[in-house]
Design an enzyme around this catalytic site. Structure first.
Site, mmCIF file in Angstrom:
data_model
loop_
_atom_site.group_PDB
_atom_site.id
_atom_site.type_symbol
_atom_site.label_atom_id
_atom_site.label_comp_id
_atom_site.label_asym_id
_atom_site.label_seq_id
_atom_site.Cartn_x
_atom_site.Cartn_y
_atom_site.Cartn_z
ATOM 1 N N GLU A 1 11.595 7.176 3.904
ATOM 2 C CA GLU A 1 10.162 7.418 4.148
ATOM 3 C C GLU A 1 9.456 6.076 3.981
ATOM 4 O O GLU A 1 9.458 5.501 2.889
ATOM 5 C CB GLU A 1 9.656 8.433 3.108
ATOM 6 C CG GLU A 1 8.206 8.850 3.265
ATOM 7 C CD GLU A 1 7.781 9.858 2.168
ATOM 8 O OE1 GLU A 1 8.336 9.825 1.047
ATOM 9 O OE2 GLU A 1 6.884 10.669 2.443
ATOM 10 N N ILE A 2 8.876 5.588 5.052
ATOM 11 C CA ILE A 2 8.177 4.302 4.982
ATOM 12 C C ILE A 2 6.686 4.569 4.858
ATOM 13 O O ILE A 2 6.118 5.388 5.594
ATOM 14 C CB ILE A 2 8.530 3.444 6.218
ATOM 15 C CG1 ILE A 2 9.925 2.877 6.000
ATOM 16 C CG2 ILE A 2 7.498 2.324 6.419
ATOM 17 C CD1 ILE A 2 10.443 2.004 7.092
#
Ligand code: NAI
Length: 726
Positions: A481-482
């Protein structure tokens, strides 16, 4: 012949060389159009007496035949269409089989690259299979169940007859794929050769099969040896008589149901087709395949699983930003902290991204911990034959370094921090990193809950700061998850997205906020567990209910795994940001005060002995000040309360712009948190149940349990308009 997706030549030995080459696509797949070409080819081989044998290869780089074209399944809208499509596929393959079975023209598949699903069924209809020895690129399997389907073009009939019932069920029911060496061992392929010699080996085999040399009867010694092999003896005993087969089927069914909890109809149907084939004959088995495929292809489970597959494919092409910034090259990554997460990140840098890592720790012991982690992962790769021993040794020597000084990070392009979850500490390591590195170095935080903007607050180069949230264990969990802040530069986002993909991750990009997406939707879900305990539900009931619903582990077990202290800390952060809705029930305090931190200190909701999880620790109810009253809260209520808490919060994340799309929300929940894949993710599932129904259920729960269940604005508005997410 006017062919679009194949080439066809006849060599001087009278061998037809058929090369699959699907027009306009990088991969070979099966569809009605390729079926038409294939029919023309078979017509020709049937009619042309100068053709003595056939070799089927592929003109694509590293792909033989990847299976049916999954996009095309969406056009099948009722079971009868699915049935008809499979009937056509089966007829084509039966004609192929008849070439060698009835007309004496050997057909040899020359396989390099993916040979999966309908691709393997195609290969099974050939008389013999030769494959390349490329353990990385060549893989064979029937992964249909992973898409909620079954091998419907003869796979459930031909595979068990070729390799035996038990090994075939293993492949068909789990969908796992195997590599050349294993395929040879199972008898799925007859020969494994280097890629360069593949077509020649297949041709030689075809020639030899035209006039097979007389078969020498096996020597007495060989016959005895064959029977002394315990696996062979067991197989023979079980598979050759109806009673034994019933035992085999029963065993397979039991193992499958244990795994699927009855939530996945596809493996059940596949097993049934194999059984029918043995009890009533292959024709009946094939007919059963058609019917089952027709039913499954329009089932909600298959549609959900296919939507996850497509979303994953789309994300592979998604640059993560709407700007046109190009990702920059990453050659060396600094990893701050060599603990559980830092070690895992350095490991995937080495095994997947193939970049150099410099692990920075506070002391030599910390450095050693990080290096050991990478070594352990490399050892595992060697053991599973994914890597040569010498390559692993070289990777460790050249690609991984440890240090206690920031000076060694001067030249890195990217720093990923995985130090303790503490805002001040994170800010201070960011400041130290900025001092030690150049102006183009990216700083990524693996925080699991702190907003990235708070870490970046006071940074010299806030545009270079981003979140890279990995999941534990990093080398196994597929999601990254960026997290981007309004200040994060586009090139930074593009670079870390591209880098995450090199690490083998499915990457979603979310906007900044407390808990981002994944941690945030766990918040109300975990709190609800304590409310359920207060209402008298038992720990076993809660865990069992959610595992039955389709999660890999129950929420109470999860809490022990993650660490009750970690959960309590995150709970407080979420409560501060979102108020009562996420109020961590006071019981959490009592647990931490009792030094219950979960598995890591052997004191949690469950007992632990030598690291092994035991039964529920009954004393925990006392600590919590609750009395378990089994049967007070029904399984349905437990499932509904917990799942709706997570789903409602997911919708809020979309409403607030944390999530860019429902697609990303589904992938994040399924791949990061184990949300049941057959439900497709929170958004797909709301669509399945119906937005209005979900709103109604939330309102009912609000009436009984209070405002923490009030439906999000977005859901209410969608229900009024009759909208859906997809
Ligand atoms: P850990 O306790 O295993 O490792 C932290 C390491 O950081 C320790 O080895 C410590 O010596 C080192 N460290 C502390 N100060 C340092 C400094 N100034 N410079 C270099 N190293 C330093 O913790 P874990 O589980 O690896 O967590 C690290 C981060 O990852 C935390 O922010 C956590 O919230 C986050 N995270 C953890 C997940 C998990 O499942 N454990 C999942 C996702 C994120």
């Amino acid at each position: 012949m006017d062919l679009t997706h194949f080439t066809f030549d006849i060599d001087s030995d009278g061998i037809a060389i058929v090369m699959m080459d699907r027009a306009g696509e990088a991969m070979n797949t099966l569809s009605p159009e390729t079926g038409e070409d294939l029919a023309l080819i078979i017509d020709r081989i049937e009619q042309d007496d100068s053709i003595r044998a056939v070799v089927i290869g592929s003109a694509k780089q590293d792909n033989w035949l990847a299976g049916a074209d999954i996009r095309w399944f969406a056009s099948l809208t009722d079971p009868a269409e699915g049935e008809a499509a499979m009937r056509a596929g089966q007829e084509g393959f039966s004609r192929l089989e008849a070439l060698h079975r009835e007309r004496g023209k050997p057909v040899v598949a020359a396989i390099h690259g993916a040979c999966l699903g309908g691709g393997l069924e195609f290969a099974l209809a050939c008389g013999s299979r030769v494959c390349s020895d490329d353990e990385k690129r060549t893989q064979l399997g029937q992964p249909e169940v992973k898409l909620g389907l079954l091998p419907g073009a003869g796979g459930t009939q031909r595979l068990p007859r070729l390799i035996g019932i038990a090994p075939a069920l293993d492949l068909i029911l789990t969908g796992r794929t195997i590599r050349p060496r294993k395929a040879r061992k199972l008898g799925l392929v007859d020969e494994v050769v280097p890629k360069a010699g593949l077509m020649e080996a297949a041709r030689a085999r075809a020639l030899a099969l035209i006039d097979p040399p007389p078969v020498e009867p096996p020597s007495l010694a060989d016959r005895i040896k064959a029977h002394l092999n315990p696996a062979a003896m067991q197989r023979l005993a079980l598979e050759t008589n109806p009673v034994g087969r019933r035992v085999l089927f029963a065993q397979a069914e039991k193992a499958m149901l244990k795994e699927t909890k009855g939530n996945y109809p596809a493996p059940v149907a596949a097993l049934e087709c194999v059984r029918i084939g043995y009890e009533q004959g292959v024709a009946a088995g094939l007919a059963a395949e058609q019917t089952a495929f027709g039913r499954l292809v329009v089932s909600p489970e298959s549609m959900a699983l296919r939507s996850i597959f497509f979303a994953t494919q789309e994300l592979k092409r998604d640059p993560g930003t709407t700007g046109d910034a190009e990702p920059r090259q990453i050659e060396t990554v600094g990893v701050l902290g060599g603990g559980l997460m830092g070690g895992g990140i350095a490991a995937v840098n080495t095994t997947r991204a193939k970049v150099r890592s410099v692990i920075k720790e506070v002391d030599e012991a910390g450095v050693a911990r990080g290096l050991d982690y990478v070594q352990k992962v490399l050892d595992g790769q060697v053991k599973r034959r994914r890597m040569q021993k010498a390559d692993a040794w070289l990777a460790m020597k050249r690609q991984v370094a440890g240090t206690t000084s920031y000076d060694d990070l001067a030249d890195v392009e990217l720093v990923i921090e995985a130090v303790f979850e503490d805002l001040d500490l994170k800010r201070s390591v960011l400041a130290d990193t900025e001092k030690a590195t150049g102006s183009d170095t990216i700083f990524a935080s693996n925080t699991s809950s702190i907003p990235i903007a708070e870490i970046a607050n006071g940074a010299a180069r806030p545009a270079n700061v981003v979140g890279m949230h990995y999941f534990s264990p990093v080398e196994k969990m597929p999601l990254l998850e960026i997290i981007v802040t309004p200040e994060t530069a586009d090139w930074v986002t593009a670079t870390v997205v591209a880098f995450g993909k090199r690490q083998g991750k499915t990457v979603i990009v979310v906007n900044d906020g407390t808990g981002f997406y994944t941690t945030r939707i766990i918040g109300p879900y975990s709190s609800e567990v304590l409310y359920l305990l207060e209402d008298g539900a038992t720990i076993e009931e809660i865990d069992k209910a959610m595992v039955t619903w389709g999660f890999p582990v129950g929420p109470v077990t999860l809490s022990d795994e993650v660490g009750i202290d970690v959960g309590a800390k995150i709970g407080k952060i979420l409560e501060k940001a979102f108020g009562d809705r996420m109020a961590a029930p006071p019981a959490f305090e009592a647990l931490t005060a009792d030094d219950r931190r979960g598995r890591k200190n052997g004191r949690g909701f469950y007992t632990y002995e030598d690291g092994k999880k035991g039964d529920v620790d009954e004393t925990v109810y006392n600590v919590l000040g609750v009395t378990p009253r089994p049967g007070t809260v029904s399984r349905h209520d437990i499932q509904q309360r917990l799942s709706l808490q997570m789903v409602n919060e997911a919708v809020r994340c979309l409403e607030e712009g944390i999530l860019r799309s429902p697609r990303d929300g589904d992938i994040g929940a399924v791949m990061g948190l184990g949300f049941p894949p057959f439900r497709g993710g929170p958004f797909r599932w709301v669509d399945q149940v119906g937005v209005d129904t979900v709103v109604e259920q939330l309102r009912d729960l609000t009436g009984t349990h209070g405002d923490r269940f009030s439906p999000s604005q977005m859901l209410v508005e969608m229900a009024e308009k009759g909208d859906s997410f997809f």
